[in-house]
Write a protein that holds these residues in place. Sequence first.
Motif, PDB file in Angstrom:
ATOM      1  N   UNK A   1       0.821  -1.211   0.000  1.00 39.55           N
ATOM      2  CA  UNK A   1       0.000   0.000   0.000  1.00 39.55           C
ATOM      3  C   UNK A   1       0.857   1.264   0.000  1.00 39.55           C
ATOM      4  N   UNK A   2       1.997   1.251   0.692  1.00 39.54           N
ATOM      5  CA  UNK A   2       2.919   2.392   0.682  1.00 39.54           C
ATOM      6  C   UNK A   2       3.457   2.627  -0.727  1.00 39.54           C
ATOM      7  N   UNK A   3       3.786   1.544  -1.429  1.00 42.62           N
ATOM      8  CA  UNK A   3       4.274   1.669  -2.801  1.00 42.62           C
ATOM      9  C   UNK A   3       3.198   2.269  -3.709  1.00 42.62           C
ATOM     10  N   UNK A   4       1.972   1.813  -3.541  1.00 43.75           N
ATOM     11  CA  UNK A   4       0.853   2.341  -4.332  1.00 43.75           C
ATOM     12  C   UNK A   4       0.646   3.818  -4.025  1.00 43.75           C
ATOM     13  N   UNK A   5       0.602   4.157  -2.739  1.00 47.49           N
ATOM     14  CA  UNK A   5       0.373   5.548  -2.335  1.00 47.49           C
ATOM     15  C   UNK A   5       1.478   6.482  -2.839  1.00 47.49           C
TER      16      UNK A   5
END
Length: 90
Positions: free
Chosen positions: A41-45
């Motif tokens: 999710x951090x990579x997506x954000x």
Amino acid sequence: MIWIDVWLDVLFAKRSPAMRFLILIEPADPADAPALTRYHEELVDAGVLLAGDLSAGFWLLEVDSPATAAEWARRAPCDDVEIREIAESR
């Protein structure tokens, strides 16, 4: 048509050249799923993730430098992380 070429030159000149890196980990233990999900999710954000699979243990990132890719690899919630630069064929 000339104005389109000029506009494209201006648009792309302001962008730093993107580099692609593959981050690989050993297939995860099911107990690690929450931490891997948060990392994903951090990579997506951050807008750097092009593709990824939590169960297979890989993420394809597009970043501006090898240092940025290394920083993302260091953030991965596991001990054994491999990072490889992906060269584009033109």
